[in-house]
Design an enzyme around this catalytic site. Structure first.
Site, PDB file in Angstrom:
ATOM      1  N   HIS A  83       0.821  -1.214   0.000  1.00  0.00           N
ATOM      2  CA  HIS A  83       0.000   0.000   0.000  1.00  0.00           C
ATOM      3  C   HIS A  83       0.859   1.269   0.000  1.00  0.00           C
ATOM      4  O   HIS A  83       0.363   2.339  -0.327  1.00  0.00           O
ATOM      5  CB  HIS A  83      -1.072  -0.014   1.109  1.00  0.00           C
ATOM      6  N   ASP A 203       1.270  -7.738   2.274  1.00  0.00           N
ATOM      7  CA  ASP A 203       1.358  -6.299   2.008  1.00  0.00           C
ATOM      8  C   ASP A 203       2.814  -5.821   1.854  1.00  0.00           C
ATOM      9  O   ASP A 203       3.353  -5.150   2.725  1.00  0.00           O
ATOM     10  CB  ASP A 203       0.651  -5.544   3.143  1.00  0.00           C
ATOM     11  N   SER A 632       4.089   2.141   8.456  1.00  0.00           N
ATOM     12  CA  SER A 632       3.841   1.170   7.397  1.00  0.00           C
ATOM     13  C   SER A 632       5.125   0.930   6.635  1.00  0.00           C
ATOM     14  O   SER A 632       5.797   1.882   6.227  1.00  0.00           O
ATOM     15  CB  SER A 632       2.789   1.687   6.431  1.00  0.00           C
TER      16      SER A 632
HETATM   17  N1  ARG Z   1      -4.770   0.554   7.897  1.00  0.00           N
HETATM   18  C1  ARG Z   1      -3.518   0.570   7.241  1.00  0.00           C
HETATM   19  C2  ARG Z   1      -2.906   1.968   7.390  1.00  0.00           C
HETATM   20  O1  ARG Z   1      -3.382   2.845   7.957  1.00  0.00           O
HETATM   21  C3  ARG Z   1      -3.570   0.107   5.831  1.00  0.00           C
HETATM   22  C4  ARG Z   1      -4.308   0.960   4.864  1.00  0.00           C
HETATM   23  C5  ARG Z   1      -4.278   0.471   3.461  1.00  0.00           C
HETATM   24  N2  ARG Z   1      -5.143  -0.657   3.221  1.00  0.00           N
HETATM   25  C6  ARG Z   1      -6.499  -0.564   2.977  1.00  0.00           C
HETATM   26  N3  ARG Z   1      -7.191  -1.655   2.773  1.00  0.00           N
HETATM   27  N4  ARG Z   1      -7.127   0.585   2.891  1.00  0.00           N
HETATM   28  O2  ARG Z   1      -2.605   2.801   6.731  1.00  0.00           O
HETATM   29  N1  GLU Z   2      -1.240   1.314   7.688  1.00  0.00           N
HETATM   30  C1  GLU Z   2      -0.559   2.327   8.466  1.00  0.00           C
HETATM   31  C2  GLU Z   2       0.403   3.154   7.598  1.00  0.00           C
HETATM   32  O1  GLU Z   2       0.164   3.322   6.423  1.00  0.00           O
HETATM   33  C3  GLU Z   2       0.106   1.690   9.615  1.00  0.00           C
HETATM   34  C4  GLU Z   2      -0.937   1.301  10.533  1.00  0.00           C
HETATM   35  C5  GLU Z   2      -0.946   2.166  11.764  1.00  0.00           C
HETATM   36  O2  GLU Z   2      -1.565   3.224  11.763  1.00  0.00           O
HETATM   37  O3  GLU Z   2      -0.316   1.698  12.715  1.00  0.00           O
HETATM   38  O4  GLU Z   2       1.332   3.749   8.085  1.00  0.00           O
END
Ligand code: ARG
Ligand code: GLU
Length: 697
Positions: A83, A203, A632
């Site tokens: 991502h 990922d 991330s």
């Molecule tokens: N929650 C994770 C982060 O904040 C992954 C976000 C990307 N993935 C998704 N399915 N939207 O950024």
């Molecule tokens: N998915 C998050 C990022 O893009 C990391 C998840 C979190 O917030 O810990 O940095």
């Protein structure tokens, strides 16, 4: 017996001393090393951060300004999340070469794809600066002279301005895409599984840093560049992880607010987040209905939906956690002891007064951004505004060119969206805004009719054909006529009065005059209070304020591999396997459509050396590392400093860790590095990359 007793006591002691939580400054690793070693870490402070010898920090990069990555070979090979690399993967994808859907593997360096605009920064060193501004500037100037133009510099404040550091980076702008799994693996589970456990995503994506022949960064792609030779790269461990074993995460966490007073936490929990969640949920409900009904709409709205969903789900988890652990009352109890101090009492009283008086601006800001700002007529008004600026002094040709440009932008917007859905969204979001912020509505928008009907009846901007006809009549058709000037004046008259233009312009004007300025003042004032408040905390309760809030500077955090209880009676195991990917497989559900090739590898159990001792491919694992957005792609490291995973998310029940970390419930989610290697090798067939990495047992 005595031996066993001593063993038990020393084990318990070890477990007790190992305090988790905290995002620590690398230069101060010395203050944590004993604790880390108590948790099982086998290396020294110098291995984590040193300015004299190569160490882990030399292999951690700030990736694209919002993520982290880690170097895994002596030729600048880089791992991060799928991502985090998605933008680059998409930008290289076409219908013929759909790397997003099918994945991409460069089988030699010549096949690697340059990524225009992508940069990674590597920290050379961080140096504490004096608090006094003049002294600080002098020291910065000296350091800049010493290090010179090859570096990039940034001064950052910590503890709300009680401590300052200078960060000196190397900034690489020739970074190339090397590989990525298909998005059905990289983003497996999609929005459904986002922030959740059990998780089964692969990922990750692979890049490479390039430098000039002297190993220095360049300002962009250069065909003469060569792979960057890092001072350090991570070895990759095939050992896997055991419950309770030590892990650390090294990366660039974005923002946390761990030292907020109780009333500020309460405002987030009871006002700010619920308002935002409500607005986003209303948007998402409408979008998802339309996306289910129409494939074209799904394509158009997938990433808008995902963006709305990501923060919404996190805030919901935060509220849940804050309530479950009664964080506001815990803070109130603790504040009671502080309030015996007269200085704290005066400060807190003033802080709370300013906070209560001005929070309405913060809320208006939130509502503005979550509602009217998101509406399609706002975006259209923003683009069409150029039409009000057509200049009568210009020649007809120039006027027509400018009009064309503006009209094209608006027409493109219409083509990218679903107009029926946008009308529903407009109606819903406008109502939320006017119901919630009646004091922040421009006069021009206060009509006695239902505003939405009024807009569609009256605005030439409410439909792209209508706009085209209108411009046609007054501008294009008149270009060669004598009365061109008169027609353009009339055109300007009408467009300037158009309710669509007012909708955009009067709202944005009001936003800057009545909301943004006030909420900016609020931020400045609260930061002043925060600085004093944190300084007092440090003096009176040093144990409660050990590390500074995250601010997108390099930090390390450590914890142990562990499951958790999400609810009463339910325990979540600390790892998942490929069995779970296959369990979730459902070609009917977009998020759970497992690629055939992966299913075949599963059937034939063609796992090579990447299976665990239980014979399975382990996919993701949990640990108690204190992470946030920005982490991330961060390396997840074992006691020997080897790479065991790539961080990519947190568990929903513990997202409160941005405000209140609790090792009982806060978990970071990592993709097991053996799954990454398995995918690169068996699915991608990119043996060249496997050869390049240093894989240890
Ligand atoms: N929650 C994770 C982060 O904040 C992954 C976000 C990307 N993935 C998704 N399915 N939207 O950024
Ligand atoms: N998915 C998050 C990022 O893009 C990391 C998840 C979190 O917030 O810990 O940095």
């Amino acid at each position: 017996m005595k031996k066993i007793f001593t063993l038990v006591v020393s084990l318990t002691l070890t477990l007790n001393v190992f305090a988790q939580g905290g995002m620590w400054l690398p230069a101060l690793v010395g203050s944590q090393i004993k604790n880390m070693q108590a948790g099982g870490f086998k290396l020294s402070s110098e291995d984590v951060y040193s300015v004299n010898k190569a160490c882990m920090k030399d292999a951690v990069v700030w990736f694209g300004g919002g993520c982290t990555g880690e170097i895994v070979s002596d030729k600048g090979l880089l791992l991060t999340n799928h991502h985090c690399g998605r933008g680059e993967i998409v930008s290289h994808s076409t219908l013929e070469h759909d790397y997003l859907t099918d994945g991409f593997w460069a089988k030699s360096m010549s096949e690697e794809l340059p990524c225009n605009g992508l940069n990674v920064k590597i920290l050379e060193q961080m140096t504490e600066l004096p608090l006094d501004e003049d002294a600080r500037n002098t020291k910065v100037k000296k350091l800049k002279e010493k290090f010179g133009g090859k570096y990039e510099y940034s001064v950052e404040k910590f503890y709300a301005g009680n401590v300052y550091y200078l960060f000196i980076y190397k900034n690489f702008n020739d970074v190339r895409l090397v590989g990525a799994p298909p998005s059905a693996i990289g983003n497996f589970g999609g929005d459904t599984d986002n922030w959740m456990w059990p998780r089964h995503g692969g990922d990750f994506s692979v890049f490479r840093i390039y430098a000039d022949k002297d190993n220095n960064p360049t300002s962009g792609y250069d065909e003469n560049n060569v792979p960057y030779k890092p001072k350090h790269h991570f070895k990759i461990s095939l050992k896997g992880v055991e419950k309770d074993e030590f892990t650390m995460v090294y990366g660039f966490p974005g923002t946390t607010e761990e030292y907020l007073p109780s009333f500020a936490v309460k405002a987030y929990k009871d006002k700010n987040y619920p308002a935002r969640i409500f607005a986003r949920q209303s948007r998402m409900d409408l979008m998802s209905k339309a996306m289910d009904a129409n494939r074209q709409t799904r394509l158009q709205y997938t990433s808008i939906y995902a963006g709305a969903e990501n923060a919404k789900k996190k805030w919901e988890g935060t509220i849940l956690g804050l309530n479950r652990f009664d964080v506001v009352n815990k803070k109130i109890e603790n504040e009671k002891t502080l309030l015996n101090n007269a200085e704290v009492k005066t400060l807190t009283d003033n802080y709370k007064k300013v906070f209560d008086e001005n929070y309405k601006y913060v809320m208006a800001d939130a509502y503005f951004f979550e509602t009217v700002y998101q509406t399609f007529p706002f975006k259209v008004g923003e683009k069409a505004f150029a039409l009000t600026k057509l200049d009568l002094e210009d020649s007809p040709e120039v006027i027509v060119t400018h009009a064309n440009e503006a009209v094209k932008k608006v027409v493109d917007l219409f083509a990218a969206r679903d107009s029926a859905l946008e009308r529903q969204l407009f109606s819903t979001l406008y109502k939320i805004y006017t119901d919630s912020c009646p004091d922040f509505l421009p006069e021009s928008l206060k009509t006695s009719e239902d505003f939405i009907n009024y807009y569609y009846k009256n605005s030439v901007l409410s439909d792209s054909a209508r706009l085209k006809n209108f411009v046609n009549k007054y501008v294009y058709l008149q270009k060669n006529q004598k009365n061109f000037e008169k027609n353009i004046s009339e055109f300007l008259e009408i467009i300037k009065q158009d309710i669509g233009i007012h909708y955009y312009y009067d709202l944005i004007k009001l936003y800057f005059s009545d909301i943004a300025a006030a909420s900016y003042n609020f931020d400045t004032e609260t930061e002043n209070f925060e600085q004093k408040y944190q300084a007092l905390l440090k003096k009176l309760q040093p144990a409660t304020i050990k590390f500074p809030d995250a601010n997108s500077t390099l930090r390390f955090t450590f914890g142990k591999v562990d499951g958790y209880y999400p609810r009463d009676g339910v325990y979540y195991n600390h790892y998942t396997t490929l069995d779970g990917v296959i369990e979730k497989d459902n070609p009917q559900i977009y998020d759970y459509n497992v690629p055939e090739k992966l299913k075949n590898l599963y059937k034939s159990k063609d796992y090579g050396r990447y299976a665990d001792t239980d014979g399975k491919i382990h996919v993701c694992f949990l640990a108690s590392n204190h992470t946030t957005g920005g982490n991330s792609g961060s390396p997840v490291i074992n006691a020997n400093g080897e790479l065991i995973g790539i961080n990519f998310d947190r568990c929903w029940e513990g997202t409160m860790s941005d405000i209140y970390y609790n090792p009982e419930i806060c978990r970071n989610i990592s993709v097991d590095i053996r799954y990454v290697l398995f995918l690169i090798d068996k699915l991608g067939g990119a043996e060249n990359l496997i050869q390049e990495m240093e894989i240890v047992k």
